[in-house]
Design a protein around this motif. Structure first.
Motif, PDB file in Angstrom:
ATOM      1  N   LEU B  43      -5.582  43.875  10.443  1.00 51.17           N
ATOM      2  CA  LEU B  43      -4.431  44.031  10.141  1.00 51.17           C
ATOM      3  C   LEU B  43      -3.803  45.131   8.950  1.00 51.17           C
ATOM      4  CD1 LEU B  43      -4.236  40.023   8.377  1.00 51.17           C
ATOM      5  CD2 LEU B  43      -3.239  41.034   9.827  1.00 51.17           C
ATOM      6  N   PRO B 146      -1.007  40.421  15.219  1.00 52.55           N
ATOM      7  CA  PRO B 146       0.039  40.242  14.812  1.00 52.55           C
ATOM      8  C   PRO B 146       1.191  40.568  15.381  1.00 52.55           C
ATOM      9  CG  PRO B 146      -0.486  39.671  12.352  1.00 52.55           C
ATOM     10  CD  PRO B 146      -1.413  40.544  13.245  1.00 52.55           C
ATOM     11  N   ASP B 172      -4.548  31.518  11.382  1.00 48.32           N
ATOM     12  CA  ASP B 172      -2.874  31.885  10.864  1.00 48.32           C
ATOM     13  C   ASP B 172      -2.123  32.622  10.988  1.00 48.32           C
ATOM     14  OD1 ASP B 172      -3.942  33.589   8.884  1.00 48.32           O
ATOM     15  OD2 ASP B 172      -4.127  32.607   7.456  1.00 48.32           O
ATOM     16  N   TRP B 173      -2.710  34.353  11.086  1.00 54.71           N
ATOM     17  CA  TRP B 173      -2.314  35.433  10.775  1.00 54.71           C
ATOM     18  C   TRP B 173      -1.505  35.568  12.668  1.00 54.71           C
ATOM     19  CZ3 TRP B 173      -4.363  37.777  14.946  1.00 54.71           C
ATOM     20  CH2 TRP B 173      -6.019  37.998  15.252  1.00 54.71           C
ATOM     21  N   ALA B 176       1.887  33.189  13.591  1.00 59.69           N
ATOM     22  CA  ALA B 176       3.088  33.421  12.277  1.00 59.69           C
ATOM     23  C   ALA B 176       3.137  35.195  12.739  1.00 59.69           C
ATOM     24  CB  ALA B 176       2.599  34.708  10.929  1.00 59.69           C
ATOM     25  N   GLY B 177       2.358  35.464  13.989  1.00 59.20           N
ATOM     26  CA  GLY B 177       2.484  36.671  14.710  1.00 59.20           C
ATOM     27  C   GLY B 177       3.867  36.639  15.783  1.00 59.20           C
ATOM     28  N   VAL B 194      -6.598  26.551   7.130  1.00 64.85           N
ATOM     29  CA  VAL B 194      -5.299  26.095   6.568  1.00 64.85           C
ATOM     30  C   VAL B 194      -3.954  27.280   7.401  1.00 64.85           C
ATOM     31  CG1 VAL B 194      -5.845  24.958   4.997  1.00 64.85           C
ATOM     32  CG2 VAL B 194      -5.298  27.375   4.336  1.00 64.85           C
ATOM     33  N   LEU B 196      -0.623  29.648   7.373  1.00 66.14           N
ATOM     34  CA  LEU B 196      -0.400  30.983   6.499  1.00 66.14           C
ATOM     35  C   LEU B 196       0.510  30.477   4.874  1.00 66.14           C
ATOM     36  CD1 LEU B 196      -1.208  33.458   6.216  1.00 66.14           C
ATOM     37  CD2 LEU B 196       1.866  33.843   6.608  1.00 66.14           C
ATOM     38  N   SER B 197       0.445  31.153   4.075  1.00 58.92           N
ATOM     39  CA  SER B 197       0.628  29.958   3.003  1.00 58.92           C
ATOM     40  C   SER B 197       2.303  30.720   2.284  1.00 58.92           C
ATOM     41  CB  SER B 197       0.234  30.032   1.660  1.00 58.92           C
ATOM     42  OG  SER B 197      -0.969  30.409   1.471  1.00 58.92           O
ATOM     43  N   SER B 198       3.075  31.586   3.280  1.00 64.12           N
ATOM     44  CA  SER B 198       3.992  32.008   2.720  1.00 64.12           C
ATOM     45  C   SER B 198       4.992  31.387   3.733  1.00 64.12           C
ATOM     46  CB  SER B 198       3.483  33.406   1.948  1.00 64.12           C
ATOM     47  OG  SER B 198       3.263  34.113   2.981  1.00 64.12           O
ATOM     48  N   THR B 199       4.495  31.283   5.309  1.00 69.55           N
ATOM     49  CA  THR B 199       5.968  31.332   6.085  1.00 69.55           C
ATOM     50  C   THR B 199       5.735  30.114   6.573  1.00 69.55           C
ATOM     51  OG1 THR B 199       4.174  31.765   7.806  1.00 69.55           O
ATOM     52  CG2 THR B 199       5.153  33.487   7.087  1.00 69.55           C
TER      53      THR B 199
END
Lengths: 218, 218
Positions: B43, B146, B172-173, B176-177, B194, B196-199
């Protein structure tokens, strides 16, 4: 030389949040997990080409670390976290180290992923504002560190060349981002953290800011 | 619909490496820490705008998890890790789930951060090669997931539109990507992970590939 200081964890002590995390999650160790999760989220958002204000990411990660401990974080607690981030204390050696760099003739600025309003509050509340020539935020270019844009922005704003600037940070990703953008970097190995495994070692590594400062002044 | 499968952890079981990590570090739990560190490195490299072959990152992270346990990882052990990554077993439900998607009329391809030669070996050794229409690597575009490039590359190579493609991944990444690149996404919540928290939440979440497949076929 231009010294570019990261703010959270590098200058300011996040351990001051342990009590808050103990209240919300029942576990003071959740603070470090929350911070790592926040960085993971920020890295993913940045790697996908996106941007989100750092405070929104910080707030979004609080319920996640609460849920894994069978707790629920409320919107009020998310707001409270934001307020507490503005009032972190400086690490004990921070003011002295920055002062010595200034006295040695270095220009000293701060560059953080926090939005500018938060960053200015943070340095003021920690008593560090008078020591810095300027404060910059990744939000001003709409890309979070370690994307190259924030580092380039600061170097250009100070009319410096990247090779005449050093980023000082307690985070492997920040050091790697600065190096990729052409700056040199000093890594503060707080809490047993180590530089990134897969990239070149930073030019300077120290256990705290006194150690870093001694290396930079030579 | 085009189903794009991630490979490591999504189709293949990394728990097969636990014994190797126990030998090298004295701690089988070091395997998950190594994987998380490898993803962190990937990342950071991607967020800074760089690229490095995934296998090099995997090898570079082995000594780091060994050192924190008072051990030393040798170059031979780094090479051995690379060989073991080529011979991971499939998760027990993987072949059946992919077969049901094919039988339902979906196109099925793989997209991984591993270089193409490794990815092809991995799917062949796990007995999954005959089930896939094609295998793609992020290495073919010189950007790791991602980042948006690998997802766009696959969609263009299959002459599909992003909105007609779904990425299926246990990370998660990755989810999200894919979402940032305009695909939809299905998250396999292996090992208690779990999203991603912020997306935004992925379109589909399941406990394993059977669960995901049932949602996709409907």
């Amino acid at each position: 030389m231009l010294c570019v200081f990261d703010v959270n964890e590098t200058l300011l002590d996040l351990a001051a949040l342990d009590e808050f995390f103990a209240d919300v999650t029942g576990d003071p160790a959740a603070r470090r997990e929350w911070f790592d999760l926040m960085i993971h989220n920020a890295l993913v958002i940045t790697a996908t080409g996106g941007y989100r204000p750092f405070g929104q990411i910080a707030a979004a990660c609080l319920p996640t670390v609460a849920v894994t401990r069978g707790r629920t974080a409320t919107p009020e607690q998310q707001r409270e976290l934001g307020q507490r981030l503005r009032r972190l204390p400086a690490h004990p050696e921070a003011a002295g180290a920055v002062t010595r760099l200034r006295d040695a003739g270095f220009a000293v600025v701060a560059l953080t992923n926090s939005v500018l309003d938060v960053a200015e509050d943070q340095l003021r509340n920690a008593g560090l504002s008078p020591l810095f020539d300027a404060v910059y935020s990744a939000d001003q270019v709409g890309r979070l560190k370690p994307a190259p844009e924030p580092y380039r922005f600061v170097v250009e704003a100070r009319q410096a060349s990247p090779s005449d600037a050093v980023l000082i940070a307690a985070h492997d990703w920040d050091v790697a981002g600065a190096t990729a953008a052409g700056l040199s970097a000093a890594f503060v190995a707080r809490e047993g953290r180590v530089p990134l495994s897969s990239t070149d070692a930073p030019a300077v590594v120290g256990v705290d800011l006194d150690d870093i400062t001694a290396s930079l002044i030579g």
